[in-house]
Design an enzyme around this catalytic site. Structure first.
Site, mmCIF file in Angstrom:
data_model
loop_
_atom_site.group_PDB
_atom_site.id
_atom_site.type_symbol
_atom_site.label_atom_id
_atom_site.label_comp_id
_atom_site.label_asym_id
_atom_site.label_seq_id
_atom_site.Cartn_x
_atom_site.Cartn_y
_atom_site.Cartn_z
ATOM 1 N N LYS A 91 0.932 -1.267 0.048
ATOM 2 C CA LYS A 91 -0.209 0.022 -0.010
ATOM 3 C C LYS A 91 0.716 1.123 0.183
ATOM 4 O O LYS A 91 0.402 2.198 -0.297
ATOM 5 C CB LYS A 91 -0.911 0.086 1.165
ATOM 6 N N SER A 333 -3.033 -12.563 4.778
ATOM 7 C CA SER A 333 -3.191 -12.524 3.281
ATOM 8 C C SER A 333 -1.840 -13.272 2.368
ATOM 9 O O SER A 333 -2.201 -13.729 1.389
ATOM 10 C CB SER A 333 -3.813 -11.256 2.750
#
Length: 349
Positions: A91, A333
């Site tokens: 991100k 994840s």
């Protein structure tokens, strides 16, 4: 006839990892990648062992690392380790992309406040970029997401607003929209902002292609949060390595794409409400309670070849195995993408 060569897989791992604040690694994002292209665009020229003018210059150009002890027999597997970014997450790319795009367009200027709705890692990344550039930062985060993430954002100077659990992801987005309209703050709109996937098409995708120049690359496997990595990398891979299969993962508890039901949208592209196929799942950072506009656009471009469901509990267990067997300290994840690679073999993709 001679045996066929083993397929090559690449994973992409992204995770916030500040163990003094969190007893467990923050959830991440993992991608299998298979393809090849031309030159690499990067924020930094030359070797990493040099002097940088600021922390933002260290974003991107993350390493590709071979999986050795957890690789299925007959497969060569790699991970692109996005936790080498300064705030330990893919991100960081999204944050610098959106903010610098807004600066270039003149919609973000000195003295402005930057606002975003985030489950954690985007908020951390936006807070980091704002701290370096001198902007005030406000992050809206839904109550179910980890307290440790809120602490990290506040450490980076952000004001954190926690929205009620019942509102889910759409609730935190709605709160951010309300604050932007009321105060005139710049809203990053990560789920709709085209600067997000475009940056991955300029950096992440070419980095992967350059790493596998002259090498076989059969599959790229990823989950989705905004869909920015999928769309940006997918555009690059489909253009330069059309034989590479792209496999998209989503939690089996929240089969939004598998349901075939679209998300209803506001004129801005933001969701009107929660998706009917959504249920709570432990893979934080993946699959909000709506289909992001960036992801929907990737669907329209036919950027993935297969859709595979993964289990939350198995993803957690696999993330722990990545740490203990490979020394790769990723999050849930990251484990989920490894699980997805094994499901591919079961499904004979």
């Amino acid at each position: 006839p001679p045996p066929a060569p083993a397929p090559t897989l690449t994973l992409h791992l992204a995770v916030a990892r500040l163990p003094f604040l969190s007893p467990l690694p923050t959830p991440s994002e993992t991608n299998f990648i298979t393809h090849n292209m031309g030159g690499v665009f990067s924020r930094c020229d030359g070797p990493r062992a040099r002097i940088y003018e600021n922390i933002l210059e260290t974003i991107g150009d993350t390493p590709v690392i071979k999986i050795n002890r957890m690789c299925p027999e007959g497969v060569t597997m790699y991970v692109k380790a996005e936790f080498f970014n300064p705030c330990s997450s893919v991100k960081d790319r999204l944050a610098i992309a959106v903010i610098e795009d807004a600066e270039r367009r003149g919609v973000l200027k000195k003295g402005d406040t930057v606002l975003e709705a985030s489950s954690g890692n985007t908020g951390i990344a936006v807070a980091m970029v704002c701290a370096q550039k001198g902007y005030d930062c406000v992050i809206c985060i839904a109550e179910p997401f980890s307290v440790e993430r809120r602490k990290i954002m506040r450490m980076l100077g952000a004001k954190v607003i926690v929205t009620p659990k019942a509102g889910k992801g759409t609730g935190m987005v709605a709160k951010a929209e309300e604050l932007a309209a009321k105060h005139g703050w710049f809203l990053c709109s990560q789920f709709e902002n085209q600067a997000n996937p475009d940056y991955h098409a300029q950096t992440t995708g070419p980095e992967i292609v350059e790493a596998f120049k002259g090498k076989r690359l059969d599959y790229f496997v990823t989950g989705y949060g905004t869909g920015g990595t999928l769309q940006g990398v997918g555009r690059v891979l489909k253009a330069s390595r059309p034989d590479t299969k792209i496999v998209l993962l989503e939690p089996d508890a929240a089969p939004l794409l598998a349901s075939g039901t679209k998300t209803e949208r506001k004129p801005t592209g933001a969701p009107l409400g929660s998706h009917p196929a959504f249920a709570s799942h432990p893979i934080q950072g993946w699959t909000p309670d709506f289909i992001p506009k960036v992801l929907e656009d990737a669907q329209a471009l036919n950027l993935y070849d297969e859709l595979v469901a993964v289990s939350g509990p198995e993803s957690i267990a696999t993330a722990k195995l990545l740490a203990s067997k490979e020394g790769i300290f990723t999050g849930i994840s990251g484990g989920a993408t490894m699980v997805g690679s094994r499901r591919m073999r079961e499904l004979r993709i």
